[in-house]
Design an enzyme around this catalytic site. Sequence first.
Site, PDB file in Angstrom:
ATOM      1  N   ASP A  49      28.697 -24.983  47.403  1.00 48.66           N
ATOM      2  CA  ASP A  49      28.756 -23.876  48.374  1.00 48.66           C
ATOM      3  C   ASP A  49      28.146 -22.616  47.782  1.00 48.66           C
ATOM      4  O   ASP A  49      28.693 -22.015  46.864  1.00 48.66           O
ATOM      5  CB  ASP A  49      30.219 -23.596  48.744  1.00 48.66           C
ATOM      6  CG  ASP A  49      30.329 -22.526  49.810  1.00 48.66           C
ATOM      7  OD1 ASP A  49      30.281 -22.887  51.007  1.00 48.66           O
ATOM      8  OD2 ASP A  49      30.422 -21.329  49.464  1.00 48.66           O
ATOM      9  N   TYR A  54      25.067 -14.370  47.290  1.00 49.02           N
ATOM     10  CA  TYR A  54      25.532 -14.686  45.932  1.00 49.02           C
ATOM     11  C   TYR A  54      24.407 -14.560  44.907  1.00 49.02           C
ATOM     12  O   TYR A  54      24.644 -14.575  43.704  1.00 49.02           O
ATOM     13  CB  TYR A  54      26.141 -16.101  45.822  1.00 49.02           C
ATOM     14  CG  TYR A  54      27.308 -16.390  46.734  1.00 49.02           C
ATOM     15  CD1 TYR A  54      27.945 -15.372  47.429  1.00 49.02           C
ATOM     16  CD2 TYR A  54      27.778 -17.687  46.901  1.00 49.02           C
ATOM     17  CE1 TYR A  54      29.014 -15.660  48.286  1.00 49.02           C
ATOM     18  CE2 TYR A  54      28.836 -17.972  47.742  1.00 49.02           C
ATOM     19  CZ  TYR A  54      29.443 -16.944  48.442  1.00 49.02           C
ATOM     20  OH  TYR A  54      30.497 -17.240  49.283  1.00 49.02           O
ATOM     21  N   LYS A  79      24.629 -19.561  53.602  1.00 46.75           N
ATOM     22  CA  LYS A  79      25.140 -18.717  54.703  1.00 46.75           C
ATOM     23  C   LYS A  79      24.177 -17.576  54.981  1.00 46.75           C
ATOM     24  O   LYS A  79      23.566 -17.042  54.045  1.00 46.75           O
ATOM     25  CB  LYS A  79      26.512 -18.130  54.315  1.00 46.75           C
ATOM     26  CG  LYS A  79      27.451 -19.147  53.671  1.00 46.75           C
ATOM     27  CD  LYS A  79      28.807 -18.575  53.308  1.00 46.75           C
ATOM     28  CE  LYS A  79      29.611 -19.582  52.489  1.00 46.75           C
ATOM     29  NZ  LYS A  79      29.400 -19.472  51.027  1.00 46.75           N
ATOM     30  N   HIS A 112      28.008 -15.996  57.811  1.00 49.50           N
ATOM     31  CA  HIS A 112      28.919 -15.619  56.727  1.00 49.50           C
ATOM     32  C   HIS A 112      30.116 -14.791  57.225  1.00 49.50           C
ATOM     33  O   HIS A 112      31.257 -15.048  56.850  1.00 49.50           O
ATOM     34  CB  HIS A 112      28.132 -14.849  55.659  1.00 49.50           C
ATOM     35  CG  HIS A 112      28.696 -14.965  54.287  1.00 49.50           C
ATOM     36  ND1 HIS A 112      27.932 -14.956  53.143  1.00 49.50           N
ATOM     37  CD2 HIS A 112      29.982 -15.087  53.861  1.00 49.50           C
ATOM     38  CE1 HIS A 112      28.714 -15.080  52.088  1.00 49.50           C
ATOM     39  NE2 HIS A 112      29.960 -15.156  52.493  1.00 49.50           N
TER      40      HIS A 112
HETATM   41  P1  NDP Z   1      38.848 -19.209  43.813  1.00 47.69           P
HETATM   42  O1  NDP Z   1      40.123 -19.061  44.547  1.00 47.69           O
HETATM   43  O2  NDP Z   1      38.125 -20.490  43.849  1.00 47.69           O
HETATM   44  O3  NDP Z   1      39.159 -18.778  42.317  1.00 47.69           O
HETATM   45  C1  NDP Z   1      38.183 -18.697  41.334  1.00 47.69           C
HETATM   46  C2  NDP Z   1      38.847 -18.114  40.080  1.00 47.69           C
HETATM   47  O4  NDP Z   1      39.814 -19.022  39.597  1.00 47.69           O
HETATM   48  C3  NDP Z   1      37.866 -17.873  38.978  1.00 47.69           C
HETATM   49  O5  NDP Z   1      38.238 -16.676  38.330  1.00 47.69           O
HETATM   50  C4  NDP Z   1      38.053 -19.067  38.053  1.00 47.69           C
HETATM   51  O6  NDP Z   1      37.766 -18.707  36.715  1.00 47.69           O
HETATM   52  C5  NDP Z   1      39.527 -19.355  38.234  1.00 47.69           C
HETATM   53  N1  NDP Z   1      39.851 -20.760  38.031  1.00 47.69           N
HETATM   54  C6  NDP Z   1      39.195 -21.849  38.485  1.00 47.69           C
HETATM   55  N2  NDP Z   1      39.786 -22.988  38.108  1.00 47.69           N
HETATM   56  C7  NDP Z   1      40.862 -22.616  37.368  1.00 47.69           C
HETATM   57  C8  NDP Z   1      41.863 -23.338  36.679  1.00 47.69           C
HETATM   58  N3  NDP Z   1      41.890 -24.667  36.672  1.00 47.69           N
HETATM   59  N4  NDP Z   1      42.821 -22.631  36.015  1.00 47.69           N
HETATM   60  C9  NDP Z   1      42.792 -21.290  36.010  1.00 47.69           C
HETATM   61  N5  NDP Z   1      41.868 -20.544  36.642  1.00 47.69           N
HETATM   62  C10 NDP Z   1      40.899 -21.206  37.322  1.00 47.69           C
HETATM   63  O7  NDP Z   1      37.911 -17.991  44.312  1.00 47.69           O
HETATM   64  P2  NDP Z   1      36.526 -17.771  45.013  1.00 47.69           P
HETATM   65  O8  NDP Z   1      36.664 -16.463  45.687  1.00 47.69           O
HETATM   66  O9  NDP Z   1      35.406 -17.943  44.097  1.00 47.69           O
HETATM   67  O10 NDP Z   1      36.443 -18.866  46.169  1.00 47.69           O
HETATM   68  C11 NDP Z   1      35.840 -20.141  46.009  1.00 47.69           C
HETATM   69  C12 NDP Z   1      34.508 -20.223  46.714  1.00 47.69           C
HETATM   70  O11 NDP Z   1      34.644 -19.932  48.109  1.00 47.69           O
HETATM   71  C13 NDP Z   1      33.469 -19.190  46.270  1.00 47.69           C
HETATM   72  O12 NDP Z   1      32.906 -19.487  45.012  1.00 47.69           O
HETATM   73  C14 NDP Z   1      32.496 -19.237  47.412  1.00 47.69           C
HETATM   74  O13 NDP Z   1      31.657 -20.359  47.310  1.00 47.69           O
HETATM   75  C15 NDP Z   1      33.444 -19.347  48.590  1.00 47.69           C
HETATM   76  N6  NDP Z   1      33.769 -18.023  49.181  1.00 47.69           N
HETATM   77  C16 NDP Z   1      33.374 -17.794  50.482  1.00 47.69           C
HETATM   78  C17 NDP Z   1      33.639 -16.600  51.084  1.00 47.69           C
HETATM   79  C18 NDP Z   1      33.217 -16.383  52.478  1.00 47.69           C
HETATM   80  O14 NDP Z   1      33.281 -15.248  52.953  1.00 47.69           O
HETATM   81  N7  NDP Z   1      32.787 -17.408  53.196  1.00 47.69           N
HETATM   82  C19 NDP Z   1      34.322 -15.500  50.387  1.00 47.69           C
HETATM   83  C20 NDP Z   1      34.726 -15.849  49.041  1.00 47.69           C
HETATM   84  C21 NDP Z   1      34.457 -17.069  48.485  1.00 47.69           C
HETATM   85  P3  NDP Z   1      36.717 -19.580  35.792  1.00 47.69           P
HETATM   86  O15 NDP Z   1      35.398 -19.558  36.475  1.00 47.69           O
HETATM   87  O16 NDP Z   1      36.723 -18.826  34.491  1.00 47.69           O
HETATM   88  O17 NDP Z   1      37.309 -20.955  35.680  1.00 47.69           O
END
Ligand code: NDP
Length: 276
Positions: A49, A54, A79, A112
């Site tokens: 995604d 991004y 998006k 988006h």
């Molecule tokens: P998430 O809820 O997926 O959280 C990501 C965070 O969690 C990062 O800081 C990551 O750190 C940490 N993390 C991941 N795995 C673990 C683990 N096993 N243990 C502890 N910490 C962990 O947040 P996002 O906001 O990134 O949402 C996911 C995806 O959704 C986005 O990447 C994007 O593709 C999409 N999105 C879409 C939006 C929209 O408007 N349509 C808005 C926001 C997001 P680390 O990388 O260091 O592991």
Amino acid sequence: MFKIITDVQGSFELNNGVKMPYFGLGVFQSENATKSVIKALDVGYRLIDTASIYNNENEVGNAIRKHDVSRKDIFVVSKVWNSDQGYDSTIKAYNDSLKRLKMDYLDLYLIHWPVQNKFVDTWKALEYLYNEGRVKAIGVSNFMRNHLDELLPTCSIIPMVNQMEFHPRLVQQDLVDFCTENGIKYEAWSPLMKGKILEIELLKILSEKYSKTIVQIVLRWNLQKGIITIPKSSNPGRIKSNANIFDFELSTEDMKSIDALDRNSRTGPDPNNFNF
Ligand code: NDP
């Protein structure tokens, strides 16, 4: 529902018959999208995604081209950004995304955010791209009930997906149900509350009960609710462990106890009150 949750490459069927993997990698704010996508594909993820905003479609495309898994076996989502909304500008934005990804189609293209006075025309452009066979599926993101009520009567194609903020503190079950009733697959963004789920006491208890991490419990809860999920990680170990959710099953009672953590509380912007 969870009988069809089999493995990291399993899928849900969208309303046009296209199969979309129910588990994938998000790359918003990814520290190294190329490396993360390669690691995810190695582990077996088949849904990626991204979005033009991004600023890493290039890197995502490079990773996919470098990898042995063939393009047709990977489900790529992008998006259209808010400033590109409108009919002609959306078609241009789609072409620009494909150029950056160096691909000739996307599996799913989403609006988006529901930009007022624009999203109906933007949707017409997505319908055009779909009817021309240039994209396998089209959908929306951040569409609340009021946005869907405005869009649906104008549609000749019902959106296949609505990608929404979704986690134990923001369930919006009425919206999930409305989407399901209308054939719109619900997809979770920020399923981990950007890491904040780690602080929730009940999840610590369930983590011990099932001998799984809190993140694994929550991602499994997404899938058992029939919701597609795209946790983001740039850490190779976490990319791997996040996908290790296919060897256990949450009981109905524990599913309900996670549902009950809902506080209707957001970590991200409110789709009815954003200014970007
Ligand atoms: P998430 O809820 O997926 O959280 C990501 C965070 O969690 C990062 O800081 C990551 O750190 C940490 N993390 C991941 N795995 C673990 C683990 N096993 N243990 C502890 N910490 C962990 O947040 P996002 O906001 O990134 O949402 C996911 C995806 O959704 C986005 O990447 C994007 O593709 C999409 N999105 C879409 C939006 C929209 O408007 N349509 C808005 C926001 C997001 P680390 O990388 O260091 O592991």
